[in-house]
Design a protein around this motif. Structure first.
Motif, PDB file in Angstrom:
ATOM      1  N   TYR A  74       3.804  -2.458 -60.993  1.00 44.53           N
ATOM      2  CA  TYR A  74       5.320  -2.268 -60.612  1.00 44.53           C
ATOM      3  C   TYR A  74       4.961  -2.366 -58.978  1.00 44.53           C
ATOM      4  O   TYR A  74       3.988  -1.561 -58.380  1.00 44.53           O
ATOM      5  CB  TYR A  74       5.815  -0.913 -61.048  1.00 44.53           C
ATOM      6  N   ASN A  75       5.421  -3.327 -58.228  1.00 46.55           N
ATOM      7  CA  ASN A  75       5.295  -3.516 -56.951  1.00 46.55           C
ATOM      8  C   ASN A  75       6.227  -2.597 -56.208  1.00 46.55           C
ATOM      9  O   ASN A  75       7.172  -3.073 -56.016  1.00 46.55           O
ATOM     10  CB  ASN A  75       5.338  -5.139 -56.480  1.00 46.55           C
ATOM     11  N   PHE A  76       5.817  -1.634 -56.123  1.00 52.26           N
ATOM     12  CA  PHE A  76       6.392  -0.511 -55.285  1.00 52.26           C
ATOM     13  C   PHE A  76       6.770  -0.784 -53.957  1.00 52.26           C
ATOM     14  O   PHE A  76       8.151  -0.494 -53.475  1.00 52.26           O
ATOM     15  CB  PHE A  76       5.827   0.933 -55.467  1.00 52.26           C
ATOM     16  N   ARG A  77       6.017  -1.293 -53.163  1.00 54.70           N
ATOM     17  CA  ARG A  77       6.403  -1.425 -51.920  1.00 54.70           C
ATOM     18  C   ARG A  77       7.393  -2.373 -51.601  1.00 54.70           C
ATOM     19  O   ARG A  77       8.175  -2.368 -50.832  1.00 54.70           O
ATOM     20  CB  ARG A  77       5.065  -1.884 -51.204  1.00 54.70           C
ATOM     21  N   GLU A  78       7.301  -3.745 -52.235  1.00 61.09           N
ATOM     22  CA  GLU A  78       8.374  -4.747 -52.494  1.00 61.09           C
ATOM     23  C   GLU A  78       9.699  -3.912 -52.943  1.00 61.09           C
ATOM     24  O   GLU A  78      10.669  -4.176 -52.312  1.00 61.09           O
ATOM     25  CB  GLU A  78       8.004  -5.619 -53.385  1.00 61.09           C
ATOM     26  N   ALA A  79       9.757  -2.941 -53.859  1.00 62.72           N
ATOM     27  CA  ALA A  79      10.921  -2.539 -54.286  1.00 62.72           C
ATOM     28  C   ALA A  79      11.384  -1.335 -53.322  1.00 62.72           C
ATOM     29  O   ALA A  79      12.788  -1.478 -53.181  1.00 62.72           O
ATOM     30  CB  ALA A  79      10.449  -1.564 -55.746  1.00 62.72           C
ATOM     31  N   TYR A  80      10.542  -0.900 -52.665  1.00 60.23           N
ATOM     32  CA  TYR A  80      10.847   0.179 -51.620  1.00 60.23           C
ATOM     33  C   TYR A  80      11.599  -0.710 -50.468  1.00 60.23           C
ATOM     34  O   TYR A  80      12.565  -0.165 -50.045  1.00 60.23           O
ATOM     35  CB  TYR A  80       9.806   0.756 -50.961  1.00 60.23           C
ATOM     36  N   ASN A  81      11.190  -1.813 -50.045  1.00 61.38           N
ATOM     37  CA  ASN A  81      11.684  -2.453 -48.920  1.00 61.38           C
ATOM     38  C   ASN A  81      12.904  -3.136 -49.224  1.00 61.38           C
ATOM     39  O   ASN A  81      14.066  -3.250 -48.434  1.00 61.38           O
ATOM     40  CB  ASN A  81      10.617  -3.799 -48.293  1.00 61.38           C
ATOM     41  N   GLN A  82      13.244  -3.707 -50.315  1.00 59.31           N
ATOM     42  CA  GLN A  82      14.237  -4.227 -50.914  1.00 59.31           C
ATOM     43  C   GLN A  82      15.290  -3.024 -51.209  1.00 59.31           C
ATOM     44  O   GLN A  82      16.499  -3.337 -50.824  1.00 59.31           O
ATOM     45  CB  GLN A  82      14.084  -4.860 -52.328  1.00 59.31           C
ATOM     46  N   ALA A  83      15.080  -1.904 -51.435  1.00 57.47           N
ATOM     47  CA  ALA A  83      16.006  -0.702 -51.708  1.00 57.47           C
ATOM     48  C   ALA A  83      16.563  -0.354 -50.387  1.00 57.47           C
ATOM     49  O   ALA A  83      17.796  -0.146 -50.199  1.00 57.47           O
ATOM     50  CB  ALA A  83      15.397   0.181 -52.328  1.00 57.47           C
ATOM     51  N   ILE A  84      15.515  -0.047 -49.383  1.00 60.25           N
ATOM     52  CA  ILE A  84      15.944   0.282 -48.042  1.00 60.25           C
ATOM     53  C   ILE A  84      16.929  -0.895 -47.730  1.00 60.25           C
ATOM     54  O   ILE A  84      18.082  -0.545 -46.971  1.00 60.25           O
ATOM     55  CB  ILE A  84      14.713   0.353 -47.242  1.00 60.25           C
ATOM     56  N   LYS A  85      16.526  -2.167 -47.699  1.00 56.93           N
ATOM     57  CA  LYS A  85      17.572  -3.107 -47.206  1.00 56.93           C
ATOM     58  C   LYS A  85      18.938  -3.110 -47.981  1.00 56.93           C
ATOM     59  O   LYS A  85      20.086  -3.341 -47.212  1.00 56.93           O
ATOM     60  CB  LYS A  85      16.999  -4.588 -47.540  1.00 56.93           C
ATOM     61  N   ASP A  86      18.987  -2.909 -49.118  1.00 58.03           N
ATOM     62  CA  ASP A  86      20.265  -3.002 -50.150  1.00 58.03           C
ATOM     63  C   ASP A  86      20.793  -1.623 -49.767  1.00 58.03           C
ATOM     64  O   ASP A  86      22.387  -1.524 -49.834  1.00 58.03           O
ATOM     65  CB  ASP A  86      19.924  -2.865 -51.483  1.00 58.03           C
ATOM     66  N   ALA A  87      20.347  -0.507 -49.679  1.00 60.72           N
ATOM     67  CA  ALA A  87      21.004   0.931 -49.454  1.00 60.72           C
ATOM     68  C   ALA A  87      21.382   1.106 -47.876  1.00 60.72           C
ATOM     69  O   ALA A  87      22.423   1.745 -47.687  1.00 60.72           O
ATOM     70  CB  ALA A  87      20.028   1.980 -49.777  1.00 60.72           C
ATOM     71  N   THR A  88      20.785   0.379 -46.946  1.00 62.12           N
ATOM     72  CA  THR A  88      21.130   0.711 -45.578  1.00 62.12           C
ATOM     73  C   THR A  88      22.691   0.295 -45.235  1.00 62.12           C
ATOM     74  O   THR A  88      23.229   1.078 -44.436  1.00 62.12           O
ATOM     75  CB  THR A  88      20.320  -0.117 -44.479  1.00 62.12           C
ATOM     76  N   PRO A  89      23.254  -0.825 -45.614  1.00 65.69           N
ATOM     77  CA  PRO A  89      24.684  -1.012 -45.408  1.00 65.69           C
ATOM     78  C   PRO A  89      25.467   0.174 -45.790  1.00 65.69           C
ATOM     79  O   PRO A  89      26.629   0.633 -45.067  1.00 65.69           O
ATOM     80  CB  PRO A  89      25.168  -2.458 -46.239  1.00 65.69           C
ATOM     81  N   GLY A 166      24.305   4.376 -51.436  1.00 68.76           N
ATOM     82  CA  GLY A 166      22.820   4.031 -50.948  1.00 68.76           C
ATOM     83  C   GLY A 166      21.742   4.735 -51.645  1.00 68.76           C
ATOM     84  O   GLY A 166      20.835   4.468 -51.834  1.00 68.76           O
ATOM     85  N   ASP A 167      22.086   6.237 -51.871  1.00 72.63           N
ATOM     86  CA  ASP A 167      21.096   7.050 -52.341  1.00 72.63           C
ATOM     87  C   ASP A 167      20.728   6.589 -53.675  1.00 72.63           C
ATOM     88  O   ASP A 167      19.440   6.686 -54.208  1.00 72.63           O
ATOM     89  CB  ASP A 167      21.400   8.342 -52.518  1.00 72.63           C
ATOM     90  N   ALA A 168      21.786   5.983 -54.681  1.00 72.81           N
ATOM     91  CA  ALA A 168      21.395   5.885 -56.082  1.00 72.81           C
ATOM     92  C   ALA A 168      20.606   4.586 -55.999  1.00 72.81           C
ATOM     93  O   ALA A 168      19.597   4.265 -56.984  1.00 72.81           O
ATOM     94  CB  ALA A 168      22.797   5.114 -56.510  1.00 72.81           C
ATOM     95  N   ILE A 169      20.735   3.637 -55.002  1.00 75.59           N
ATOM     96  CA  ILE A 169      19.663   2.380 -54.861  1.00 75.59           C
ATOM     97  C   ILE A 169      18.559   3.026 -54.586  1.00 75.59           C
ATOM     98  O   ILE A 169      17.528   2.395 -55.153  1.00 75.59           O
ATOM     99  CB  ILE A 169      20.430   1.421 -53.963  1.00 75.59           C
ATOM    100  N   TYR A 170      18.482   3.691 -53.548  1.00 75.98           N
ATOM    101  CA  TYR A 170      17.108   4.223 -52.986  1.00 75.98           C
ATOM    102  C   TYR A 170      16.296   4.949 -54.221  1.00 75.98           C
ATOM    103  O   TYR A 170      15.104   4.734 -54.408  1.00 75.98           O
ATOM    104  CB  TYR A 170      17.362   5.113 -51.785  1.00 75.98           C
ATOM    105  N   TRP A 171      16.800   6.011 -54.327  1.00 76.26           N
ATOM    106  CA  TRP A 171      16.056   7.021 -55.351  1.00 76.26           C
ATOM    107  C   TRP A 171      15.626   6.104 -56.645  1.00 76.26           C
ATOM    108  O   TRP A 171      14.775   6.832 -57.484  1.00 76.26           O
ATOM    109  CB  TRP A 171      16.734   8.164 -55.582  1.00 76.26           C
ATOM    110  N   ALA A 172      16.252   5.183 -57.288  1.00 71.78           N
ATOM    111  CA  ALA A 172      15.910   4.567 -58.312  1.00 71.78           C
ATOM    112  C   ALA A 172      14.644   4.184 -58.290  1.00 71.78           C
ATOM    113  O   ALA A 172      13.941   3.920 -59.379  1.00 71.78           O
ATOM    114  CB  ALA A 172      17.123   3.482 -58.787  1.00 71.78           C
ATOM    115  N   ILE A 173      14.068   3.605 -57.301  1.00 72.12           N
ATOM    116  CA  ILE A 173      12.709   2.984 -57.179  1.00 72.12           C
ATOM    117  C   ILE A 173      11.665   4.151 -57.759  1.00 72.12           C
ATOM    118  O   ILE A 173      10.544   3.758 -58.005  1.00 72.12           O
ATOM    119  CB  ILE A 173      12.510   2.546 -55.947  1.00 72.12           C
ATOM    120  N   TYR A 174      12.005   5.365 -57.827  1.00 70.43           N
ATOM    121  CA  TYR A 174      11.126   6.410 -57.863  1.00 70.43           C
ATOM    122  C   TYR A 174      11.110   6.661 -59.516  1.00 70.43           C
ATOM    123  O   TYR A 174      10.217   7.601 -59.814  1.00 70.43           O
ATOM    124  CB  TYR A 174      11.362   7.583 -57.108  1.00 70.43           C
ATOM    125  N   ASN A 175      11.820   5.936 -60.142  1.00 69.76           N
ATOM    126  CA  ASN A 175      11.614   6.085 -61.719  1.00 69.76           C
ATOM    127  C   ASN A 175      10.427   5.277 -62.337  1.00 69.76           C
ATOM    128  O   ASN A 175      10.415   4.014 -62.214  1.00 69.76           O
ATOM    129  CB  ASN A 175      13.410   5.629 -62.459  1.00 69.76           C
TER     130      ASN A 175
END
Length: 222
Positions: A74-89, A166-175
């Protein structure tokens, strides 16, 4: 992460995971290894537990990790960066709504102070005509206060909802509950005839267990 299943005494499958942590730096990827059962074994049990040698293939793989039918990552760093991008708005919208609500709260306070000042002026024995004018001003300001309070509450709700999105998008990557993408044994992907056979097999096993329980109860009453 090692994944497998064991059974408890009630014959219930229990997903079992072993986590290994590397504290040398940030997490960039998470490896999964689905430990296969030894040949001829369907499960690990209390009487036939997992053995050290069962980890031999995993230990050998660990030295030169590559994806295969049992190993995936699982590419966590890629998921993290994408989650930050999607959640920031959503976070930005929530922050903007919170700032608007705070400004409305400040306006509400200022209006309340203005009303208090006008009410105090009435106590200075103003002429009836002026009192009427002051009361009229107070009523207008009260309307503004009510409007400000309503808008403030609305902005607070918007801020809460946007932050939650935003939180729902971000915290999902830690599942970390991620299925093996290479596995073809998922129940929903089995062909119909295999599904039926699997169900019948489980039904027969349930019947056997019930017979065993009935036999034990019968001996206890004799």
């Amino acid at each position: 992460m090692l994944q497998n299943e064991v059974r408890n005494v009630g014959y219930t499958k229990i997903p079992t995971n072993i986590l290994f942590f590397d504290r040398s730096g940030q997490t960039h990827e998470i490896w999964y290894y689905e430990l296969p059962l030894p040949e001829g074994r369907k499960t690990y049990t209390k009487t036939k537990p997992i053995q050290d040698e069962d980890f031999s293939e995993c230990v050998a793989w660990w030295k030169n990790r590559e994806e295969n039918g049992q190993a995936y990552k699982y590419n966590f760093r890629e998921a993290y960066n994408q989650a930050i991008k999607d959640a920031t708005p959503y976070w930005d919208a929530g922050k903007k709504a919170e700032e608007t609500a705070n400004q409305l709260a400040k306006t509400f306070k200022e209006l309340a102070e203005k009303i208090q000042g006008l009410q105090n002026s009435i106590l200075d024995f103003s002429p009836p005509k002026e009192v009427a004018q002051i009361n009229s001003q107070i009523q207008l300001i009260r309307n503004e206060v009510k409007q400000a309070q309503t808008e403030e509450q609305s902005q607070r709700e918007i801020a809460k909802d946007e932050k939650a999105k935003g939180d729902a998008i971000y915290w999902a990557i830690y599942n970390l509950d991620r299925k093996n993408p290479n596995s073809q044994q998922d129940f929903e992907h089995l062909p119909p005839e295999q599904l039926v056979a699997d169900i019948l097999k489980k039904d027969r096993r349930v019947a056997e267990i019930m017979e065993e329980i009935q036999s034990i109860l019968g001996r206890g009453n004799s």
